[in-house]
Design an enzyme around this catalytic site. Structure first.
Site: not given
Length: 284
Positions: A26, A69, A106, A149, A201, A230-231
């Site tokens: 990701q 992001e 990630d 991650e 989060k 977050r996105s």
């Protein structure tokens, strides 16, 4: 006492669900571990992000596409080649890999786990959980990676446990999908020794108070804590206040492109410029 400014972890390359699977994982991020202030850390990050865009364009990659992001959406057929690309960008701006800037991944491996095997599409290979533990361990041992991650799927607890037994001792093994800012899942990870860091989060947990309870439990058990955006973000900068107020140690809000990302960085710059602060470095 002084406000404790968190160490930034910032996207340079993005793939997976964030960038139409340009690469299997990701995000590939950098952590400016040698920086002495947040201002210096951010200036290094911006320089590396812009150098990566320049090098990508010179190599013939499409670099005007960015992920949700703010990371560059460049296709690489292996994680190793993506790491080498970012290492080159770090060195090109005159920074030292290892002592000043390190890599973080990630993996978001739940997205390519079918319940039995992990499928790296761009690499053209599939791995059993045991094979994937071996592959990830080789990767983090051979690259300047200090944080990883979600290297395994969110319910593949045995792979997480096995990896923790064999991975480099100083590696940050960060649970997001695994732990979901959830106290019960965190307690299981503590008991099983499945990770040593947690992504925090607030809007994943739902309440600020219970989010803080998760963070306190993590800290009490020597887990690193990373407050994360977050996105789907807007230009509100409250997350920077939260990460600083929680003394989280690290913050992850995306890249340095997009006003909804830069609002968070600007808030931290404001703290350092106007308040009594200390820049945290959990990797020292």
């Amino acid at each position: 006492g002084p406000l404790l400014i968190p160490m930034p972890m910032v996207n340079i390359l993005s793939g997976g669900a964030h960038a139409n699977r340009a690469m299997d994982i990701q995000d590939l991020l950098i952590i400016p571990t040698g920086a002495k202030s947040f201002t210096q850390a951010l200036s290094w990050i911006v320089a590396v992000r812009e150098m990566a865009a320049t090098l990508g364009k010179e190599a013939g990659f499409v670099t005007n596409l960015v992920a949700d992001e703010g990371g560059l959406s460049i296709a690489f057929d292996s994680i190793e080649k993506a790491c080498e690309f970012v290492v080159n960008a770090i060195e090109k701006v005159g920074l030292k890999v290892g002592s000043e800037v390190n890599l973080a991944l990630d993996v978001a491996s739940t997205q390519f786990f079918d319940g039995n095997n992990y499928h790296l599409t761009t690499l053209g290979k599939s791995f059993t959980p045991t094979e994937f533990v071996r592959y990830i361990n080789t990767l983090v041992s051979n690259q300047p990676i200090i944080s990883i991650e979600d290297p395994f799927a969110e319910d593949d607890w045995s792979a997480w446990q096995t990896f923790m037994q064999v991975c480099p001792k100083k590696l940050q093994v960060l649970g997001d999908d695994l732990l979901t800012t959830n106290l019960d899942r965190l307690n299981k990870a503590i008991a099983d020794k499945s990770a040593n860091a947690i992504l925090i989060k607030a809007n994943q947990n739902g309440l600020v108070t219970s989010t803080y309870n998760v963070l306190k439990q993590a800290r009490a058990n020597n887990f690193n804590t990373v407050v994360s955006a977050r996105s789907g973000e807007n230009e509100d900068s409250w997350l920077s206040d939260l990460a600083t107020g929680f003394s989280a140690g690290q913050i992850k809000v995306g890249s340095t492109h997009g006003s909804e990302r830069n609002a968070k960085w600007n808030r931290l710059l404001e703290f350092e410029a106007t308040e009594n602060t200390r820049f945290l470095n959990p990797f020292n």
